[in-house]
Design a protein around this motif. Structure first.
Motif, short mmCIF file in Angstrom:
data_model
loop_
_atom_site.label_atom_id
_atom_site.label_comp_id
_atom_site.label_asym_id
_atom_site.label_seq_id
_atom_site.Cartn_x
_atom_site.Cartn_y
_atom_site.Cartn_z
N TYR A 95 -60.46 38.49 128.81
CA TYR A 95 -61.20 37.23 128.90
C TYR A 95 -61.05 36.43 127.60
O TYR A 95 -60.95 35.20 127.61
CB TYR A 95 -62.68 37.50 129.18
N THR A 96 -61.04 37.14 126.48
CA THR A 96 -60.89 36.48 125.18
C THR A 96 -59.54 35.76 125.12
O THR A 96 -59.46 34.59 124.70
CB THR A 96 -60.97 37.51 124.03
N ILE A 97 -58.50 36.44 125.54
CA ILE A 97 -57.16 35.84 125.56
C ILE A 97 -57.12 34.65 126.51
O ILE A 97 -56.58 33.58 126.18
CB ILE A 97 -56.11 36.90 125.94
N GLU A 98 -57.70 34.83 127.69
CA GLU A 98 -57.71 33.75 128.68
C GLU A 98 -58.42 32.51 128.14
O GLU A 98 -57.94 31.38 128.32
CB GLU A 98 -58.40 34.24 129.96
N GLU A 99 -59.55 32.72 127.48
CA GLU A 99 -60.30 31.57 126.95
C GLU A 99 -59.52 30.85 125.87
O GLU A 99 -59.58 29.62 125.76
CB GLU A 99 -61.67 32.02 126.41
N ALA A 100 -58.77 31.58 125.05
CA ALA A 100 -57.95 30.94 124.02
C ALA A 100 -56.90 30.05 124.66
O ALA A 100 -56.64 28.93 124.19
CB ALA A 100 -57.29 31.99 123.13
N TYR A 101 -56.29 30.52 125.75
CA TYR A 101 -55.30 29.71 126.44
C TYR A 101 -55.94 28.49 127.09
O TYR A 101 -55.32 27.41 127.17
CB TYR A 101 -54.58 30.55 127.49
N GLU A 102 -57.17 28.62 127.56
CA GLU A 102 -57.84 27.48 128.17
C GLU A 102 -58.19 26.43 127.13
O GLU A 102 -58.20 25.23 127.43
CB GLU A 102 -59.07 27.95 128.94
N VAL A 103 -58.47 26.86 125.91
CA VAL A 103 -58.65 25.90 124.81
C VAL A 103 -57.35 25.14 124.60
O VAL A 103 -57.34 23.90 124.48
CB VAL A 103 -59.07 26.62 123.51
N ALA A 104 -56.23 25.86 124.55
CA ALA A 104 -54.93 25.23 124.34
C ALA A 104 -54.62 24.25 125.47
O ALA A 104 -54.07 23.16 125.24
CB ALA A 104 -53.83 26.30 124.25
N ASP A 105 -54.98 24.62 126.69
CA ASP A 105 -54.73 23.74 127.84
C ASP A 105 -55.55 22.46 127.73
O ASP A 105 -55.04 21.37 128.02
CB ASP A 105 -55.07 24.49 129.13
N ALA A 106 -56.81 22.57 127.33
CA ALA A 106 -57.66 21.38 127.18
C ALA A 106 -57.10 20.45 126.11
O ALA A 106 -57.12 19.23 126.26
CB ALA A 106 -59.09 21.80 126.83
N VAL A 107 -56.58 21.03 125.02
CA VAL A 107 -55.96 20.22 123.97
C VAL A 107 -54.72 19.51 124.51
O VAL A 107 -54.52 18.31 124.27
CB VAL A 107 -55.59 21.09 122.75
N ALA A 108 -53.89 20.25 125.25
CA ALA A 108 -52.66 19.67 125.79
C ALA A 108 -52.97 18.52 126.74
O ALA A 108 -52.21 17.54 126.81
CB ALA A 108 -51.84 20.75 126.50
N GLY A 163 -55.58 16.61 126.52
CA GLY A 163 -56.33 15.57 125.83
C GLY A 163 -57.73 15.38 126.37
O GLY A 163 -58.32 14.31 126.21
N ASP A 164 -58.28 16.41 127.00
CA ASP A 164 -59.62 16.33 127.61
C ASP A 164 -60.64 16.86 126.61
O ASP A 164 -60.84 18.06 126.49
CB ASP A 164 -59.65 17.15 128.90
N ARG A 165 -61.28 15.95 125.89
CA ARG A 165 -62.21 16.37 124.84
C ARG A 165 -63.48 17.00 125.39
O ARG A 165 -64.05 17.91 124.78
CB ARG A 165 -62.55 15.18 123.94
N ASP A 166 -63.96 16.53 126.53
CA ASP A 166 -65.15 17.13 127.13
C ASP A 166 -64.86 18.58 127.53
O ASP A 166 -65.67 19.49 127.29
CB ASP A 166 -65.61 16.34 128.36
N ASP A 167 -63.70 18.79 128.15
CA ASP A 167 -63.33 20.15 128.54
C ASP A 167 -63.08 21.00 127.31
O ASP A 167 -63.40 22.19 127.30
CB ASP A 167 -62.09 20.11 129.43
N LEU A 168 -62.51 20.40 126.26
CA LEU A 168 -62.28 21.14 125.02
C LEU A 168 -63.60 21.66 124.46
O LEU A 168 -63.68 22.81 124.01
CB LEU A 168 -61.58 20.25 123.99
N ARG A 169 -64.64 20.81 124.47
CA ARG A 169 -65.96 21.25 124.00
C ARG A 169 -66.43 22.48 124.78
O ARG A 169 -66.89 23.46 124.20
CB ARG A 169 -66.96 20.11 124.17
N ASP A 170 -66.29 22.41 126.10
CA ASP A 170 -66.75 23.52 126.94
C ASP A 170 -65.91 24.77 126.71
O ASP A 170 -66.45 25.89 126.66
CB ASP A 170 -66.69 23.12 128.42
N GLU A 171 -64.60 24.60 126.59
CA GLU A 171 -63.73 25.76 126.40
C GLU A 171 -63.94 26.40 125.04
O GLU A 171 -63.85 27.62 124.90
CB GLU A 171 -62.26 25.36 126.59
N LEU A 172 -64.21 25.58 124.02
CA LEU A 172 -64.52 26.14 122.71
C LEU A 172 -65.80 26.95 122.78
O LEU A 172 -65.93 27.99 122.11
CB LEU A 172 -64.65 25.02 121.67
N GLY A 173 -66.76 26.48 123.59
CA GLY A 173 -67.98 27.26 123.78
C GLY A 173 -67.70 28.59 124.44
O GLY A 173 -68.25 29.63 124.04
#
Length: 289
Positions: A52-65, A67-77
Motif C-alpha cells: 500500500y505504501t508503494i501504491e500510494e507513492a505512485y498515486e502521488v506521482a500520478d497526481a503530479v503528472a 497536474g491535479d492539485r486537489d488530488d495531490l493533496r489527498d494522495e499526499l495525505g
C-alpha cells in the motif's frame, strides 16, 4: 497556525498545525487498539502494509503528472498515513515512534545542507561563503559518500554500491546503480558512446534469440535494459517517467486504433495484423496532423 519563517530570508511562511498531526497520530493509535480498534488495521504488519505504501507513492506521482492539485493533496495525505501506520507499529514494538522518524529526517536535512544550515539548524545568512556552488557540490559529494559507507553483510568489506533499495522498480534501481558507479568515474564519456553500447547489447540479444537459449536471452535482455537506463541518465531523462509516458502513448494509440477498426467495419479480435497495422499508421498520421 504558527509562522516558522526566518525573517532574514525571503520566501513564504511554513504553516505548521501541530493539532492536525497530533489528531492523525491519535486516530492511528485508536485504529490499532487491540480491544476497540479496526480489526483490519490491527492485523496488519510492516510486510502487509508495504504494498500500500508503494501504491500510494505512485498515486502521488500520478497526481503530479496530471497536474491535479486537489488530488495531490489527498494522495499526499494517503502517503502520510502510510508513514504514520509504519511508525505506529514500530512504536508498539518499542523500537521507535513518529517523533523519531521526524527528528531523523530533520537531522539529515541539516547534515546534508551545511550550505544552508548551521549544525544547530539555524539558517545561514544569505551572503555566506558556504553557498559557493563549487563548494556546495563538493560538500554534497563528501556527505553522500560518508552516508554510503555501508558494508557488505556477507564479507564485512566496504560496499561501494550499497544502500540502493532493492525494492525499487528495476528500471529506477538500474539508473541509481549506474549513477553510483559513475560517481567513482566508471562511466561512458557521452551519450553517443552509450548508444553504441545499446546497439552492441541489441546484437547480443539477437544472437541469444537465434541460439534458442532462454537463460542467455534473459541475461542479454537484462543487459540491454540496463544500457538503456544508462542512456536515459546520460540524456538527463528519468527512465521510469520515459517508460511510463511511452506506455501511456501506446495505450492512447491502441484505443484510437480500435476506433479506426470499428469505423471501418472491423473490430479488435476479428481483424488481421495487416488491418491493425494500417489502422495504427492512420492513428500516427492523425497525431501528426
Amino acid at each position: 497556525m504558527t509562522d516558522t519563517r526566518d525573517s532574514s530570508r525571503p520566501g513564504p511562511p511554513v504553516a505548521v498545525e501541530p493539532a492536525s498531526l497530533g489528531r492523525l497520530l491519535r486516530l492511528m493509535a485508536a485504529l490499532r487498539d487491540p480491544e476497540s480498534g479496526c480489526a483490519w488495521d490491527v492485523r496488519q504488519t510492516f510486510a502487509t502494509i508495504v504494498p500500500y505504501t508503494i501504491e500510494e507513492a505512485y498515486e502521488v506521482a500520478d497526481a503530479v503528472a496530471r497536474g491535479d492539485r486537489d488530488d495531490l493533496r489527498d494522495e499526499l495525505g494517503d502517503l502520510l498515513l502510510q508513514v504514520v501506520f509504519h511508525a505506529r507499529m514500530a512504536e508498539e514494538e518499542g523500537v521507535f515512534a513518529f517523533d523519531d522518524v521526524a527528528r531523523a529526517i530533520g537531522d539529515k536535512l541539516i547534515r546534508r545542507h551545511p550550505h544552508v544550515f548551521k549544525p544547530d539548524g539555524t539558517p545561514l545568512q544569505a551572503g555566506s561563503a558556504l553557498r559557493d556552488p563549487a563548494q556546495v557540490e563538493a560538500q554534497w559529494a563528501a556527505i553522500k559518500a560518508q552516508e554510503r559507507a555501508t558494508r557488505d553483510p556477507a564479507t564485512g568489506d566496504p560496499d561501494p554500491l550499497g544502500g540502493v533499495a532493492r525494492a525499487l522498480p528495476a528500471l529506477a534501481r538500474a539508473e541509481k546503480i549506474s549513477r553510483r558507479a559513475a560517481s567513482y568515474g566508471f562511466d561512458w564519456g557521452n551519450a553517443a558512446q552509450v548508444i553504441d553500447k545499446v546497439r552492441e547489447e541489441t546484437d547480443e540479444v539477437a544472437e541469444a534469440l537465434a541460439a534458442g537459449d532462454p537463460q542467455a536471452l534473459s541475461e542479454e535482455i537484462g543487459d540491454l535494459l540496463f544500457s538503456v537506463a544508462n542512456l536515459a541518465r546520460h540524456a538527463g531523462i528519468d527512465p521510469e517517467t520515459a517508460l511510463r509516458d511511452g506506455t501511456a502513448k501506446f495505450e492512447r494509440r491502441f484505443a484510437a486504433m480500435a476506433e479506426h477498426l470499428t469505423s471501418a467495419g472491423g473490430a479488435l479480435g476479428r481483424s488481421d495484423l495487416a488491418a491493425m497495422e494500417a489502422a495504427w499508421q492512420a492513428v500516427k498520421r492523425d497525431e501528426k496532423r
